[in-house]
Design a protein around this motif. Structure first.
Motif, PDB file in Angstrom:
ATOM      1  N   TYR A  64       0.829  -1.215   0.000  1.00 50.75           N
ATOM      2  CA  TYR A  64       0.000   0.000   0.000  1.00 50.75           C
ATOM      3  C   TYR A  64       0.857   1.256   0.000  1.00 50.75           C
ATOM      4  O   TYR A  64       0.568   2.206  -0.714  1.00 50.75           O
ATOM      5  N   GLY A  65       1.931   1.246   0.800  1.00 61.15           N
ATOM      6  CA  GLY A  65       2.800   2.419   0.868  1.00 61.15           C
ATOM      7  C   GLY A  65       2.065   3.622   1.407  1.00 61.15           C
ATOM      8  O   GLY A  65       1.520   3.608   2.509  1.00 61.15           O
ATOM      9  N   MET A  66       1.996   4.680   0.626  1.00 63.40           N
ATOM     10  CA  MET A  66       1.198   5.852   0.964  1.00 63.40           C
ATOM     11  C   MET A  66      -0.059   5.947   0.112  1.00 63.40           C
ATOM     12  O   MET A  66      -0.736   6.978   0.102  1.00 63.40           O
ATOM     13  N   GLY A  67      -0.354   4.883  -0.632  1.00 62.63           N
ATOM     14  CA  GLY A  67      -1.608   4.817  -1.362  1.00 62.63           C
ATOM     15  C   GLY A  67      -1.621   5.500  -2.709  1.00 62.63           C
ATOM     16  O   GLY A  67      -2.673   5.562  -3.360  1.00 62.63           O
ATOM     17  N   ALA A  84     -14.503  -2.534 -11.855  1.00 58.76           N
ATOM     18  CA  ALA A  84     -13.171  -3.040 -11.514  1.00 58.76           C
ATOM     19  C   ALA A  84     -13.127  -3.522 -10.068  1.00 58.76           C
ATOM     20  O   ALA A  84     -13.893  -3.058  -9.209  1.00 58.76           O
ATOM     21  N   ARG A  85     -12.210  -4.452  -9.804  1.00 56.49           N
ATOM     22  CA  ARG A  85     -11.917  -4.910  -8.450  1.00 56.49           C
ATOM     23  C   ARG A  85     -10.418  -4.745  -8.214  1.00 56.49           C
ATOM     24  O   ARG A  85      -9.612  -5.080  -9.088  1.00 56.49           O
ATOM     25  N   ILE A  86     -10.070  -4.236  -7.042  1.00 56.73           N
ATOM     26  CA  ILE A  86      -8.663  -4.065  -6.686  1.00 56.73           C
ATOM     27  C   ILE A  86      -8.431  -4.709  -5.331  1.00 56.73           C
ATOM     28  O   ILE A  86      -9.053  -4.327  -4.334  1.00 56.73           O
ATOM     29  N   THR A  87      -7.552  -5.696  -5.300  1.00 60.10           N
ATOM     30  CA  THR A  87      -7.116  -6.309  -4.055  1.00 60.10           C
ATOM     31  C   THR A  87      -5.782  -5.677  -3.666  1.00 60.10           C
ATOM     32  O   THR A  87      -4.860  -5.623  -4.483  1.00 60.10           O
ATOM     33  N   VAL A  88      -5.689  -5.191  -2.441  1.00 63.02           N
ATOM     34  CA  VAL A  88      -4.467  -4.565  -1.936  1.00 63.02           C
ATOM     35  C   VAL A  88      -3.914  -5.434  -0.815  1.00 63.02           C
ATOM     36  O   VAL A  88      -4.614  -5.720   0.160  1.00 63.02           O
ATOM     37  N   ALA A  89      -2.661  -5.861  -0.949  1.00 60.89           N
ATOM     38  CA  ALA A  89      -1.996  -6.650   0.084  1.00 60.89           C
ATOM     39  C   ALA A  89      -0.922  -5.797   0.749  1.00 60.89           C
ATOM     40  O   ALA A  89      -0.042  -5.273   0.067  1.00 60.89           O
ATOM     41  N   GLU A  90      -1.012  -5.649   2.056  1.00 59.35           N
ATOM     42  CA  GLU A  90      -0.016  -4.900   2.825  1.00 59.35           C
ATOM     43  C   GLU A  90       0.389  -5.728   4.033  1.00 59.35           C
ATOM     44  O   GLU A  90      -0.450  -6.102   4.847  1.00 59.35           O
ATOM     45  N   PRO A 113       1.057  -4.009   9.418  1.00 58.37           N
ATOM     46  CA  PRO A 113      -0.227  -3.449   9.862  1.00 58.37           C
ATOM     47  C   PRO A 113      -0.155  -1.965  10.188  1.00 58.37           C
ATOM     48  O   PRO A 113      -1.136  -1.232  10.011  1.00 58.37           O
ATOM     49  N   GLU A 114       1.008  -1.506  10.656  1.00 55.23           N
ATOM     50  CA  GLU A 114       1.125  -0.083  10.998  1.00 55.23           C
ATOM     51  C   GLU A 114       0.973   0.814   9.774  1.00 55.23           C
ATOM     52  O   GLU A 114       0.515   1.962   9.901  1.00 55.23           O
ATOM     53  N   ILE A 115       1.357   0.315   8.595  1.00 55.48           N
ATOM     54  CA  ILE A 115       1.180   1.111   7.376  1.00 55.48           C
ATOM     55  C   ILE A 115      -0.296   1.453   7.183  1.00 55.48           C
ATOM     56  O   ILE A 115      -0.658   2.595   6.848  1.00 55.48           O
ATOM     57  N   ILE A 116      -1.168   0.475   7.403  1.00 54.05           N
ATOM     58  CA  ILE A 116      -2.600   0.723   7.260  1.00 54.05           C
ATOM     59  C   ILE A 116      -3.107   1.593   8.401  1.00 54.05           C
ATOM     60  O   ILE A 116      -3.949   2.490   8.194  1.00 54.05           O
ATOM     61  N   ALA A 117      -2.599   1.366   9.608  1.00 51.99           N
ATOM     62  CA  ALA A 117      -2.998   2.209  10.738  1.00 51.99           C
ATOM     63  C   ALA A 117      -2.615   3.666  10.487  1.00 51.99           C
ATOM     64  O   ALA A 117      -3.386   4.592  10.811  1.00 51.99           O
TER      65      ALA A 117
END
Length: 231
Positions: free
Chosen positions: A69-72, A86-92, A95-99
């Motif tokens: 994900y990085g900074m999106g 469209a469908r987009i699956t994001v794998a990160e 967990p802190e990156i998403i937080a």
């Protein structure tokens, strides 16, 4: 100069730490002395999405996998390019990156993780790729620093011959593997060709205004039929 403020820390493999800093309205994620990403430099991550979307836009309901994900920046650019089918699956993995995206960088994320087209998976993108067979129209990898990884030795598996074979199997015929890298890597370019991909190497600028350091994006297409050659 405004001093930078440490606002978050995340442990990664081998005892290293990712650190999130804020300086004024800018954010930086740093590993050791290396600035992995910055909110000031979004151009090459956005280009990763634009180039992949150009490849899949003709599909009626494309399914895209984004690794990291990085900074999106890549996710937001892809959402802007693709329609509601469209469908987009994001794998990160971290967990802190998403937080951080939902917390101190929520204004930068701009709600992209809550878009109904997005499915977020907290985990290793390599596992998703390895479990898939002909599932994705595009796989976008902005993991670590490219094939010459900095944060996780395990990320090398994505770029080794076995990882490239798994990506080939996970793509639909005619699908594309798009990979971001901080620098060229001629050995990796050869591996893509040896794995059967039709490959282009594209130099892009780090900043969205066309300035800043040069980064590299490889567009590696799975042939619609038959075996490819390196292009």
């Amino acid at each position: 100069m405004t001093p930078r403020e440490l606002i978050g820390v995340a442990a990664v493999e081998d005892g290293e730490e990712l650190r999130l800093y804020r300086r004024g309205g800018d954010y930086m994620i740093v590993l050791g002395r290396n600035e992995l990403m910055s909110s000031r430099m979004s151009g090459s991550e956005e280009a990763l999405a634009h180039l992949a979307c150009d490849h899949v836009r003709a599909q009626p309901a494309p399914h895209m996998l984004i690794g990291g994900y990085g900074m999106g920046f890549t996710l937001r650019a892809a959402l802007a390019q693709l329609d509601g089918r469209a469908r987009i699956t994001v794998a990160e993995l971290v967990p802190e990156i998403i937080a951080w995206a939902r917390g101190p960088m929520a204004s930068l994320a701009a709600g992209c993780l809550d878009d109904p087209r997005v499915r977020l998976v907290q985990g290793d993108v390599g596992l998703l790729i390895g479990a898939a067979r002909g599932e994705y129209d595009a796989i976008l990898l902005d993991v670590d620093n490219g094939p010459d990884g900095l944060t996780r030795i395990g990320n090398d598996r994505l770029y080794a011959p076995r990882g490239l074979a798994a990506a080939m199997a996970a793509l639909r015929p005619g699908g594309v593997l798009a990979i971001w890298s901080a620098a060229p890597d001629h050995g990796f370019m050869r591996r893509l060709g040896q794995a059967g991909f039709q490959t282009r190497e594209i130099a892009v600028r780090a900043r969205s205004n066309g300035k800043g350091p040069r980064h590299v994006i490889w567009l590696a297409s799975r042939p619609a039929s038959g075996r490819s050659h390196q292009g």
